[in-house]
Design a protein around this motif. Structure first.
Motif, PDB file in Angstrom:
ATOM      1  N   GLY A  91      34.631  43.619  49.070  1.00  0.00           N
ATOM      2  CA  GLY A  91      34.493  44.873  48.341  1.00  0.00           C
ATOM      3  C   GLY A  91      35.635  45.107  47.368  1.00  0.00           C
ATOM      4  N   LEU A  92      36.847  44.805  47.791  1.00  0.00           N
ATOM      5  CA  LEU A  92      37.997  44.940  46.907  1.00  0.00           C
ATOM      6  C   LEU A  92      37.874  44.006  45.706  1.00  0.00           C
ATOM      7  CD1 LEU A  92      40.822  45.211  49.586  1.00  0.00           C
ATOM      8  CD2 LEU A  92      40.082  47.027  48.033  1.00  0.00           C
ATOM      9  N   GLN A  93      37.353  42.809  45.957  1.00  0.00           N
ATOM     10  CA  GLN A  93      37.149  41.871  44.850  1.00  0.00           C
ATOM     11  C   GLN A  93      36.113  42.421  43.864  1.00  0.00           C
ATOM     12  OE1 GLN A  93      38.903  38.784  44.530  1.00  0.00           O
ATOM     13  NE2 GLN A  93      38.111  39.076  42.431  1.00  0.00           N
ATOM     14  N   HIS A  94      35.075  43.023  44.400  1.00  0.00           N
ATOM     15  CA  HIS A  94      34.043  43.642  43.557  1.00  0.00           C
ATOM     16  C   HIS A  94      34.672  44.711  42.662  1.00  0.00           C
ATOM     17  CE1 HIS A  94      30.106  45.497  42.596  1.00  0.00           C
ATOM     18  NE2 HIS A  94      30.763  46.633  42.730  1.00  0.00           N
ATOM     19  N   TYR A  95      35.509  45.541  43.264  1.00  0.00           N
ATOM     20  CA  TYR A  95      36.196  46.570  42.483  1.00  0.00           C
ATOM     21  C   TYR A  95      37.087  45.943  41.413  1.00  0.00           C
ATOM     22  CZ  TYR A  95      39.741  49.944  41.207  1.00  0.00           C
ATOM     23  OH  TYR A  95      40.596  50.725  40.471  1.00  0.00           O
ATOM     24  N   PHE A  96      37.865  44.951  41.803  1.00  0.00           N
ATOM     25  CA  PHE A  96      38.800  44.328  40.875  1.00  0.00           C
ATOM     26  C   PHE A  96      38.075  43.627  39.729  1.00  0.00           C
ATOM     27  CE2 PHE A  96      41.538  40.580  39.789  1.00  0.00           C
ATOM     28  CZ  PHE A  96      42.517  41.298  39.107  1.00  0.00           C
ATOM     29  N   ASP A  97      36.937  43.027  40.022  1.00  0.00           N
ATOM     30  CA  ASP A  97      36.155  42.396  38.960  1.00  0.00           C
ATOM     31  C   ASP A  97      35.752  43.422  37.907  1.00  0.00           C
ATOM     32  OD1 ASP A  97      36.379  39.950  40.217  1.00  0.00           O
ATOM     33  OD2 ASP A  97      34.366  40.035  41.129  1.00  0.00           O
ATOM     34  N   VAL A  99      37.508  46.121  37.142  1.00  0.00           N
ATOM     35  CA  VAL A  99      38.733  46.417  36.390  1.00  0.00           C
ATOM     36  C   VAL A  99      38.971  45.352  35.335  1.00  0.00           C
ATOM     37  CG1 VAL A  99      41.249  46.639  36.551  1.00  0.00           C
ATOM     38  CG2 VAL A  99      39.786  47.700  38.287  1.00  0.00           C
ATOM     39  N   ARG A 100      38.856  44.111  35.722  1.00  0.00           N
ATOM     40  CA  ARG A 100      39.084  43.005  34.784  1.00  0.00           C
ATOM     41  C   ARG A 100      38.057  42.994  33.662  1.00  0.00           C
ATOM     42  NH1 ARG A 100      38.618  38.165  35.735  1.00  0.00           N
ATOM     43  NH2 ARG A 100      40.482  37.264  34.795  1.00  0.00           N
ATOM     44  N   ALA A 101      36.833  43.413  33.977  1.00  0.00           N
ATOM     45  CA  ALA A 101      35.768  43.385  32.979  1.00  0.00           C
ATOM     46  C   ALA A 101      35.963  44.447  31.903  1.00  0.00           C
ATOM     47  CB  ALA A 101      34.408  43.575  33.658  1.00  0.00           C
TER      48      ALA A 101
END
Length: 233
Positions: A91-97, A99-101
């Motif tokens: 889930g944290l990776q989903h959020y961070f993706d 942000v990066r996008a």
């Protein structure tokens, strides 16, 4: 010339303002800069909004709504297929993706938060912004625990605030450094810390009630801890 509906003009001006703020900051978001970005005449702005402050208020509400949509599934990704820790990390990776996008949107949201806190009368917008973040985080945390067959050992609103604090730090740190490896390390630690606050469903319920074989006089003198009423940041 095709007449643009008022609702569409509002949307176009809000999106234009968000782009200006993401690129140049709140101070640069004058009405003239915004209408130029939206490719509209200045009269269109005053036809739709009574003032720049009215636009800024709607901009915060719109941006928060957009972030809610993007962040909502953040903690429930693959929760049913892995352990609690892996579900949180995914889930944290989903959020961070996200942000990066779109780092420009994140920069704009940070600027808008600071603007609302400094501008007299607009502090409630900043509180509303974070109340929304906490609400979304709580919903995602509850869904993750349900799908993973776990329950939180701390109140759900506390888990939500911890999660938002982690994601705030993750976001600002990455915007400053652009270091993906450092961000991954932060997410690993955050997932470990949050997973430690959950137990398999049913395991925590007995700890919340007096033991069945405990002497009766031990429970009659129990004084509940005073509840806390933590406000939004």
């Amino acid at each position: 010339m095709t007449r643009i509906p008022v609702a569409d003009r509002r949307t176009a001006l809000v999106q234009a303002a968000l782009r200006v703020i993401a690129r140049d900051g709140v101070a640069a978001a004058t009405t003239r800069r915004i209408v130029a970005e939206a490719r509209m005449p200045l009269a269109s702005f005053h036809y739709v909004f009574a003032s720049r402050d009215e636009l800024m208020a709607e901009l915060i509400e719109t941006a928060v709504g957009s972030e809610q949509t993007d962040v909502a599934p953040a903690l429930s990704v693959d929760a049913a297929h892995g352990g609690m820790r892996d579900a949180i990390r995914a889930g944290l990776q989903h959020y961070f993706d996200g942000v990066r996008a779109d780092p420009g949107r994140e920069k704009a949201m940070l600027e808008l938060t600071q603007w609302a806190l400094r501008e007299p009368g607009f502090e409630p917008l900043a509180r509303r912004q974070y109340a929304s973040y906490h609400e979304v985080a709580a919903q995602a945390a509850a869904e993750t625990a349900r799908l993973a067959g776990h329950e939180w050992t701390r109140p759900l609103d506390e888990i939500a605030r911890i999660l938002v604090s982690f994601t705030d730090g993750l976001t600002v740190g990455w915007l400053v450094t652009g270091d993906d490896a450092a961000a991954a390390a932060v997410m690993d630690v955050a997932a470990d810390a949050l997973a430690a606050l959950a137990v398999p469903s049913g395991a925590g319920s007995r700890a919340d009630t007096p033991a069945a074989d405990a002497p009766h006089h031990r429970t009659t003198h129990h004084t509940p801890a005073p509840s806390t009423n933590a406000g939004t940041r």
